[in-house]
Write a protein that holds these residues in place. Structure first.
Motif, mmCIF file in Angstrom:
data_model
loop_
_atom_site.group_PDB
_atom_site.id
_atom_site.type_symbol
_atom_site.label_atom_id
_atom_site.label_comp_id
_atom_site.label_asym_id
_atom_site.label_seq_id
_atom_site.Cartn_x
_atom_site.Cartn_y
_atom_site.Cartn_z
ATOM 1 N N MET A 1 73.981 -2.497 -20.883
ATOM 2 C CA MET A 1 72.718 -2.029 -20.293
ATOM 3 C C MET A 1 72.909 -1.692 -18.838
ATOM 4 S SD MET A 1 70.986 -1.980 -22.891
ATOM 5 C CE MET A 1 72.397 -2.030 -23.992
ATOM 6 N N LEU A 4 73.797 1.881 -18.454
ATOM 7 C CA LEU A 4 72.645 2.788 -18.526
ATOM 8 C C LEU A 4 71.925 2.816 -17.181
ATOM 9 C CD1 LEU A 4 70.747 4.611 -20.158
ATOM 10 C CD2 LEU A 4 69.558 2.582 -20.941
ATOM 11 N N ILE A 8 71.522 6.144 -14.735
ATOM 12 C CA ILE A 8 70.220 6.700 -14.308
ATOM 13 C C ILE A 8 70.128 6.739 -12.794
ATOM 14 C CG2 ILE A 8 67.729 6.298 -14.290
ATOM 15 C CD1 ILE A 8 68.046 5.104 -17.115
ATOM 16 N N VAL A 31 76.113 4.818 -23.672
ATOM 17 C CA VAL A 31 75.057 4.317 -24.560
ATOM 18 C C VAL A 31 75.329 4.781 -25.979
ATOM 19 C CG1 VAL A 31 72.584 4.381 -25.062
ATOM 20 C CG2 VAL A 31 73.362 4.450 -22.711
ATOM 21 N N LEU A 33 74.085 5.820 -29.177
ATOM 22 C CA LEU A 33 72.913 6.170 -29.952
ATOM 23 C C LEU A 33 73.195 7.470 -30.674
ATOM 24 C CD1 LEU A 33 71.428 8.751 -28.413
ATOM 25 C CD2 LEU A 33 70.592 7.013 -26.919
ATOM 26 N N PHE A 34 72.301 7.822 -31.516
ATOM 27 C CA PHE A 34 72.500 9.086 -32.197
ATOM 28 C C PHE A 34 71.394 10.027 -31.757
ATOM 29 C CE2 PHE A 34 69.968 6.308 -34.867
ATOM 30 C CZ PHE A 34 68.884 7.097 -35.167
ATOM 31 N N ALA A 35 71.710 11.290 -31.798
ATOM 32 C CA ALA A 35 70.712 12.305 -31.449
ATOM 33 C C ALA A 35 69.996 12.709 -32.718
ATOM 34 C CB ALA A 35 71.386 13.506 -30.812
ATOM 35 N N ILE A 36 68.698 12.764 -32.639
ATOM 36 C CA ILE A 36 67.926 13.174 -33.812
ATOM 37 C C ILE A 36 67.563 14.658 -33.641
ATOM 38 C CG2 ILE A 36 65.775 12.835 -35.058
ATOM 39 C CD1 ILE A 36 65.922 9.905 -34.324
ATOM 40 N N GLY B 178 61.660 12.871 -35.804
ATOM 41 C CA GLY B 178 62.620 11.783 -36.016
ATOM 42 C C GLY B 178 62.118 10.710 -36.950
ATOM 43 N N LEU B 182 64.091 9.643 -40.595
ATOM 44 C CA LEU B 182 64.740 8.352 -40.800
ATOM 45 C C LEU B 182 64.032 7.539 -41.873
ATOM 46 C CD1 LEU B 182 66.279 6.895 -37.589
ATOM 47 C CD2 LEU B 182 67.064 8.610 -39.168
ATOM 48 N N TYR B 207 61.048 3.172 -36.369
ATOM 49 C CA TYR B 207 62.353 3.172 -35.718
ATOM 50 C C TYR B 207 62.728 4.595 -35.289
ATOM 51 C CZ TYR B 207 67.404 2.555 -35.121
ATOM 52 O OH TYR B 207 68.685 2.549 -34.614
ATOM 53 N N GLY B 208 62.553 5.549 -36.201
ATOM 54 C CA GLY B 208 62.907 6.945 -35.921
ATOM 55 C C GLY B 208 62.086 7.525 -34.778
ATOM 56 N N ALA B 211 63.298 5.964 -31.554
ATOM 57 C CA ALA B 211 64.608 6.513 -31.189
ATOM 58 C C ALA B 211 64.471 7.939 -30.656
ATOM 59 C CB ALA B 211 65.542 6.492 -32.404
ATOM 60 N N GLN B 212 63.579 8.712 -31.259
ATOM 61 C CA GLN B 212 63.339 10.084 -30.795
ATOM 62 C C GLN B 212 62.767 10.060 -29.367
ATOM 63 O OE1 GLN B 212 63.410 13.577 -32.549
ATOM 64 N NE2 GLN B 212 63.518 13.703 -30.335
ATOM 65 N N PHE B 214 63.071 7.630 -27.138
ATOM 66 C CA PHE B 214 64.131 7.203 -26.226
ATOM 67 C C PHE B 214 65.026 8.398 -25.893
ATOM 68 C CE2 PHE B 214 67.065 4.481 -24.132
ATOM 69 C CZ PHE B 214 68.313 5.018 -24.402
ATOM 70 N N SER B 215 65.345 9.171 -26.915
ATOM 71 C CA SER B 215 66.200 10.343 -26.741
ATOM 72 C C SER B 215 65.572 11.345 -25.763
ATOM 73 C CB SER B 215 66.425 10.986 -28.114
ATOM 74 O OG SER B 215 67.166 12.166 -27.996
ATOM 75 N N PHE B 218 65.969 9.828 -22.334
ATOM 76 C CA PHE B 218 67.397 9.861 -22.036
ATOM 77 C C PHE B 218 67.805 11.266 -21.591
ATOM 78 C CE2 PHE B 218 71.594 7.951 -22.566
ATOM 79 C CZ PHE B 218 72.424 9.049 -22.724
ATOM 80 N N ASN B 315 68.096 -0.798 -25.210
ATOM 81 C CA ASN B 315 68.214 0.479 -24.497
ATOM 82 C C ASN B 315 66.875 0.899 -23.908
ATOM 83 O OD1 ASN B 315 70.928 0.806 -25.030
ATOM 84 N ND2 ASN B 315 70.609 1.982 -26.900
#
Lengths: 36, 687
Positions: A1, A4, A8, A31, A33-36, B178, B182, B207-208, B211-212, B214-215, B218, B315
């Protein structure tokens, strides 16, 4: 963490010249994670 | 998760095997594998790929035989890759290998193919038919909802006026994209195994969606150049920042123009961290994490999934806490940028101000139009530029005298070297405009016959045809039947405005009739006027300046104004076009009041799209004859640039006037100072 947080803060606070030189190559090392 | 080369190899090989078994042609197979590798490559890098979830759940449920899970992972890979590829086409992503190699059209085609293959693979599963049907239904429903999410994602990108949209509609986009994807991937194995899947589905949605989200955060704060800020996606951070009343003006001003420079992106990272974008994320995270934990309680024993959830929570918390920390650090760092358009104006003037009668703007027809080897349209385009130079206080006498000298017997012809076409009201209107503004009294005689011909053509209703019958070579009926575009709201407005500037008293009645006629042609279905020659944005400018010069506060014009105002994009532009932006700004500037933020952001867009030589890109302005009778558009960078410059000049004047008004108000209410205080007071720049 901590990675991260450092990422930033460095991108937003470091001076602009340094940011252009220190290109962050792969955020996946910082980090997971996966990109959606 | 750790890098998992072995799992990657199994799924990758399985995808390849499916394509080979189906007999896919080699080139198509290669392209599909290239696309799939974007989804699967994450696995060998230790990132979590969406395709992995059937495997994760299978391992959590301690299945010994993972074959079904692997088959489902392959299906998820095809499905996700299809959605991801389409998303990259829609976002005009620059880093998608397949799009770069095969092009956008092929990418769309192959995305469809990936989707159809995923459906075929469901049918090939070695499970009961009814379970295949359940899976097909779930994947189809998922895709359907994702398309709705994507619809709003695209519709809201680069849009400025979101007053009617609520924050929960933005978060709904995340759930529809997202979240449902998921949810489908989480529930795939339970459905295939005919066990209760509802809780897996719900867990996947929350969750999806988280996560979306957060993305999205990010993307802005963890990349040197945020792609979402480049295209101005209305993700939650951007939307929240724009709608934070304390920061709306500052954020919208900053987002105007281009966001590709690292410097600007750094400023945006700092400022957006100060807005309620952070609080919105924190609130959403609290609510979402509660729901996720509730679902996990309903599904005990899913250790790997619990670990992934905890990683996502960590995260999110780290990101939120760091943004609060960033906010404290930048509290005193904020720089207020003073926007100065003087340099842009000066560059554009230097680019435009040549002494060659603007030969590089002439419309020259060499293909045999009207059976002439060469036709030279050297009046109208230069006259448009001269109007801008007048705004800048430049002497246009030489250039104006030149085009006036091109008069033939009956007046000025669009192609000055032929009288095979009638004289037209657009050229006449433009010349009346210039001569009226420069008070070139010695030129007034030149207009005697052309104005007489005009008056013979003006109808009682106020209608003013584009082409003028001269009762000699050109008759009215022939013109109506033969000549293109004999009625155009923009041309009419330009003519009447020219009369207004030339001699408003003498032509007052005719102008008023003309205005009434133009008003009668307002199209309520479009809240604007439709012309034959010009874009609707330029027509709006021409009509606005005429009506507002004479009869301000006309209902339909106010409707057109509101519509135009509502179409401004988040980058400050209209239609992502400098010329259209200039046209709308010029139109809005003819009204008594103009929203300063609308004006400033539009001007910033113009400034940032100006090229290094002071010009802007040439854009289509009016219809003209192309080769072999095709209709094409006149398009010239000098003419387009002249409109952009005109908007900056008039806009700068307006901003200066508003600043002066504000200063006077402040002065009026300031308590009287002693002489010594006045002498020592600092000069305060208010912008």
């Amino acid at each position: 963490m901590e990675n991260l947080r450092n990422l930033i803060l460095s991108l937003a606070l470091d001076n602009e010249e340094k940011i252009e030189k220190n290109i962050i190559e792969d955020e996946t090392k910082v980090v997971k994670l996966f990109a959606i | 998760m750790e890098a998992d080369e072995a799992t990657y190899e199994i799924i990758f090989s399985s995808c390849l095997e499916k394509l080979e078994k189906a007999g896919e042609p080699e080139q198509i197979k290669q392209y599909l594998m290239l696309a799939l590798d974007k989804t699967l490559g994450k696995i060998k890098e230790g990132k979590l790929s969406p395709a992995m979830f059937p495997l994760v759940i299978a391992k959590d449920l301690k299945h010994e035989d993972l074959n079904l899970a692997y088959e489902l992972a392959v299906i998820c890979a095809f499905f996700h890759t299809a959605a991801d590829l389409t998303d990259d086409v829609e976002d005009e992503a620059e880093n998608n290998d397949l799009i770069n190699k095969a092009g956008k059209s092929q990418a769309i085609n192959l995305a469809n193919k990936l989707l159809f293959i995923s459906q075929q693979l469901i049918n090939d599963l070695k499970i009961a038919d009814k379970l295949k049907l359940y899976l097909l239904k779930m994947f189809s429903n998922t895709g359907n909802i994702m398309c709705n999410g994507q619809f709003y994602d695209i519709a809201l990108t680069n849009t400025a006026n979101n007053e009617n949209i609520q924050i929960n509609e933005i978060s709904l986009i995340n759930e529809r994209k997202g979240g449902v994807e998921l949810a489908c991937f989480f529930a795939a194995l339970p459905v295939a195994m005919d066990i209760e899947s509802g809780d897996y589905y719900k867990l996947g949605i929350y969750y999806g969606a988280l996560a979306q989200l957060f993305s999205d955060y990010f993307d802005i704060w963890c990349q040197p150049v945020s792609e979402d800020l480049l295209v101005l996606k209305n993700t939650m951070p951007v939307f929240s920042a724009c709608n934070d009343p304390v920061f709306t003006e500052e954020i919208k001003t900053l987002l105007a123009g281009k966001n590709d420079l690292v410097n600007k992106q750094v400023i945006l990272k700092r400022i957006i961290a100060k807005t309620k974008a952070v609080e919105e994320f924190e609130e959403y995270f609290k609510v979402c994490s509660l729901k996720i934990n509730e679902q996990l309680q309903a599904l005990p024993g899913l250790k790997i999934l619990e670990g992934l959830v905890q990683e996502l929570f960590n995260n999110c918390e780290a990101l939120i806490n760091t943004l609060y920390e960033l906010r404290k650090s930048v509290a005193k760092k904020a720089k207020v940028k003073i926007y100065n358009f003087e340099n842009s104006i000066s560059m554009a003037l230097d680019y435009l101000n040549t002494d060659n009668y603007f030969e590089d703007t002439w419309e020259v027809q060499r293909w045999g139009f009207l059976d002439e080897p060469k036709l030279i349209g050297n009046i109208f385009p230069p006259a448009l530029i001269m109007e801008t130079l007048l705004d800048a206080g430049i002497d246009i006498d030489d250039s104006l005298n030149y085009i006036l000298s091109l008069k033939r017997e009956k007046g000025w012809y669009y192609f000055s070297n032929t009288d095979k076409i009638p004289t037209d009201t657009d050229d006449l209107g433009q010349l009346l405009n210039l001569v009226g503004r420069t008070c070139s009294f010695k030129s007034y005689n030149l207009f005697r016959l052309p104005l007489k011909i005009l008056e013979l053509n003006l109808e009682e209703s106020g209608r003013c045809p584009t082409w003028l019958a001269d009762q000699d070579k050109f008759q009215k009926e022939d013109i109506e039947n033969t000549w293109f575009g004999n009625e155009c709201a923009g041309v009419m407005a330009n003519l009447y405005y020219g009369l207004f500037l030339f001699n408003r008293e003498r032509y007052k009645e005719k102008i008023l009739k003309g205005i009434h006629y133009i008003i009668s042609k307002f199209d309520p279905s479009k809240n604007n006027w439709t012309g034959s020659y010009y874009t609707n944005y330029y027509t709006f400018y021409l009509v606005s300046r005429l009506i507002n010069a004479f009869k301000p506060n006309i209902g339909c014009l106010n409707l057109a104004k509101a519509k135009m105002r509502g179409e401004q994009k988040l980058n400050g532009s209209w239609n992502n076009s400098p010329q259209d932006t200039a046209s709308v700004l010029l139109g809005l500037l003819t009204f008594k009041d103009i929203d300063q933020l609308v004006l400033k952001t539009g001007m910033i867009y113009l400034q940032e799209t100006q090229k290094y030589d002071g010009s802007w890109e040439g854009e289509n302005l009016f219809i003209c004859p192309g080769k072999d009778g095709r209709m094409v558009y006149y398009n010239n960078p000098k003419v387009s640039s002249s409109f952009c410059l005109r908007a900056l000049l008039q806009g700068q004047n307006k901003l200066n006037a508003l600043q002066e008004e504000k200063r006077e108000k402040v002065e009026k209410h300031r308590p009287l100072m002693k002489i010594s205080e006045v002498q020592n007071a600092p000069v305060q720049l208010i912008y």
